[in-house]
Design a protein around this motif. Structure first.
Motif, mmCIF file in Angstrom:
data_model
loop_
_atom_site.group_PDB
_atom_site.id
_atom_site.type_symbol
_atom_site.label_atom_id
_atom_site.label_comp_id
_atom_site.label_asym_id
_atom_site.label_seq_id
_atom_site.Cartn_x
_atom_site.Cartn_y
_atom_site.Cartn_z
ATOM 1 N N ASP A 1 -1.958 2.142 -5.119
ATOM 2 C CA ASP A 1 -1.858 3.524 -4.641
ATOM 3 C C ASP A 1 -2.873 3.685 -3.506
ATOM 4 O O ASP A 1 -4.075 3.533 -3.718
ATOM 5 C CB ASP A 1 -2.191 4.467 -5.811
ATOM 6 N N ALA A 2 -2.383 3.960 -2.301
ATOM 7 C CA ALA A 2 -3.276 4.007 -1.134
ATOM 8 C C ALA A 2 -3.491 5.430 -0.627
ATOM 9 O O ALA A 2 -3.801 5.654 0.540
ATOM 10 C CB ALA A 2 -2.720 3.116 -0.020
ATOM 11 N N MET A 3 -3.353 6.419 -1.535
ATOM 12 C CA MET A 3 -3.571 7.823 -1.157
ATOM 13 C C MET A 3 -5.003 8.293 -1.407
ATOM 14 O O MET A 3 -5.375 9.378 -1.005
ATOM 15 C CB MET A 3 -2.606 8.734 -1.932
ATOM 16 N N LEU B 1 0.869 -1.179 0.000
ATOM 17 C CA LEU B 1 0.000 0.000 0.000
ATOM 18 C C LEU B 1 0.905 1.228 0.000
ATOM 19 O O LEU B 1 1.640 1.470 0.957
ATOM 20 C CB LEU B 1 -0.907 0.008 1.230
ATOM 21 N N GLU B 2 0.850 1.970 -1.098
ATOM 22 C CA GLU B 2 1.792 3.087 -1.277
ATOM 23 C C GLU B 2 1.179 4.386 -0.765
ATOM 24 O O GLU B 2 0.157 4.843 -1.271
ATOM 25 C CB GLU B 2 2.098 3.249 -2.778
ATOM 26 N N VAL B 3 1.809 4.960 0.264
ATOM 27 C CA VAL B 3 1.329 6.247 0.831
ATOM 28 C C VAL B 3 2.519 7.161 1.136
ATOM 29 O O VAL B 3 3.637 6.696 1.321
ATOM 30 C CB VAL B 3 0.547 6.063 2.149
ATOM 31 N N ASP B 4 2.243 8.468 1.242
ATOM 32 C CA ASP B 4 3.278 9.429 1.655
ATOM 33 C C ASP B 4 3.410 9.414 3.170
ATOM 34 O O ASP B 4 2.416 9.288 3.878
ATOM 35 C CB ASP B 4 2.873 10.878 1.294
ATOM 36 N N ALA C 1 0.926 11.773 4.995
ATOM 37 C CA ALA C 1 -0.467 11.332 5.147
ATOM 38 C C ALA C 1 -0.610 10.396 6.343
ATOM 39 O O ALA C 1 -1.626 10.395 7.038
ATOM 40 C CB ALA C 1 -0.929 10.609 3.883
ATOM 41 N N MET C 2 0.435 9.627 6.596
ATOM 42 C CA MET C 2 0.338 8.643 7.673
ATOM 43 C C MET C 2 0.167 9.293 9.023
ATOM 44 O O MET C 2 -0.584 8.813 9.858
ATOM 45 C CB MET C 2 1.593 7.795 7.703
ATOM 46 N N VAL C 3 0.864 10.413 9.226
ATOM 47 C CA VAL C 3 0.769 11.086 10.525
ATOM 48 C C VAL C 3 -0.655 11.594 10.735
ATOM 49 O O VAL C 3 -1.243 11.424 11.805
ATOM 50 C CB VAL C 3 1.825 12.219 10.625
ATOM 51 N N THR C 4 -1.247 12.176 9.690
ATOM 52 C CA THR C 4 -2.634 12.657 9.783
ATOM 53 C C THR C 4 -3.585 11.492 10.031
ATOM 54 O O THR C 4 -4.505 11.585 10.844
ATOM 55 C CB THR C 4 -3.054 13.333 8.448
ATOM 56 N N ARG C 5 -3.365 10.395 9.353
ATOM 57 C CA ARG C 5 -4.257 9.238 9.532
ATOM 58 C C ARG C 5 -4.153 8.688 10.944
ATOM 59 O O ARG C 5 -5.165 8.391 11.583
ATOM 60 C CB ARG C 5 -3.912 8.145 8.514
ATOM 61 N N ILE C 6 -2.936 8.550 11.435
ATOM 62 C CA ILE C 6 -2.765 7.934 12.753
ATOM 63 C C ILE C 6 -3.285 8.843 13.872
ATOM 64 O O ILE C 6 -3.883 8.367 14.834
ATOM 65 C CB ILE C 6 -1.276 7.578 12.970
ATOM 66 N N SER C 7 -3.102 10.159 13.711
ATOM 67 C CA SER C 7 -3.511 11.027 14.818
ATOM 68 C C SER C 7 -5.040 11.090 14.950
ATOM 69 O O SER C 7 -5.541 11.425 16.010
ATOM 70 C CB SER C 7 -2.879 12.410 14.694
#
Ligand code: ADP
Ligand code: ADP
Ligand code: ZN
Length: 222
Positions: A201-203, A117-120, A123-129
């Motif tokens: 693409d997982a964005m 799963l390709e992500v920036d 984006a991960m920080v926003t998703r996790i928070s």
């Protein structure tokens, strides 16, 4: 599907592995195996493995291969896994990937696909928070991207006890990302060499990604 599928979801923390694994479970009748969930259950139950894993998880480091492989081996041997499995968060090191190969060989099974799963990183920080989960059924939510239809109530089971993970804080996320890039990202090349690597693409939005993934899974298990 002719033989039980073995799918691996690869991706950094917050990529959407858990969200997509649950959707694949429903669509394809597979069983999601999340080593993160299994470890959190061991911590909550206070088992020996859980006691060893707790501080490591809170620091955002990886739990020892020995503990994780033992937990995965036991879970894989349970009868429901005969339907086929989606590995979510395992393997995370080359040692774990090799152990999985051996475990599957013993069982006469093979990997259907390892899907990256390709992500920036941003984006991960926003998703996790913004992540939270229904304590009763495990359904995952997000404050902005996947809020329940009625605030505080689970769409799936009606539960009202929502929980947030102790390791979903900015400091620990930074360590988890470092661990991902150093220890887990090399598995992308590992599975490419084996000829089972697929990328998605997982964005985009959750449903669009699910549709792409379903296409990949259908092709890999046909
Ligand atoms: P992982 O299992 O890879 O750590 P999760 O599936 O728990 O990731 O997703 C992390 C958070 O991001 C959750 O709150 C989830 O609801 C949300 N999320 C998952 N996929 C997407 C997406 N495509 N777009 C926006 N938010 C997402
Ligand atoms: P995420 O994908 O959102 O980072 P997980 O729930 O998969 O979260 O994992 C949470 C934590 O559990 C990890 O940071 C790590 O400490 C531990 N963990 C989970 N799976 C493994 C694994 N395969 N190997 C080592 N540690 C693991
Ligand atoms: Zn629920």
């Amino acid at each position: 599907m002719t033989r039980p599928a073995v799918l691996i979801l690869l991706g950094p923390p917050g990529a959407g592995k858990g969200t997509q694994a649950r959707m694949l479970e429903e669509t394809f009748g597979l069983v999601q195996l999340s080593t993160g969930d299994l470890l959190r259950a061991a911590v909550a139950a206070g088992t020996e493995a859980g006691r060893k894993a707790k501080a490591v998880m809170e620091a955002g480091d990886l739990v020892s291969d020995e503990i994780v492989i033992a937990i995965l081996r036991d879970r894989l041997a349970e009868p429901d896994c005969a339907k086929g499995v989606i590995l979510d968060g395992f393997p995370r090191t080359t040692v774990q990937a090799e152990a999985l190969d051996a475990l599957l060989a013993e069982r006469g099974q093979q990997i259907s696909a390892a899907i990256s799963l390709e992500v920036d990183d941003a984006a991960m920080v926003t998703r996790i928070s913004g992540r939270f989960t229904c304590a009763a059924c495990g359904e995952g939510y997000h404050d902005s991207f996947k809020a329940p239809q009625v605030a505080g109530t689970c769409d799936k089971c009606g539960g009202t006890d929502m929980k947030r993970r102790a390791d979903d804080n900015a400091e620990t996320v930074a360590s988890r990302l470092v661990a991902y890039h150093a220890q887990t990202a090399p598995l992308i090349a590992y599975y490419k060499r084996k000829g089972v690597l697929k990328s998605v693409d997982a964005m985009g939005d959750i449903d669009a990604i699910a549709a792409d993934l379903a296409r990949v899974v259908r092709a890999a298990t046909a």
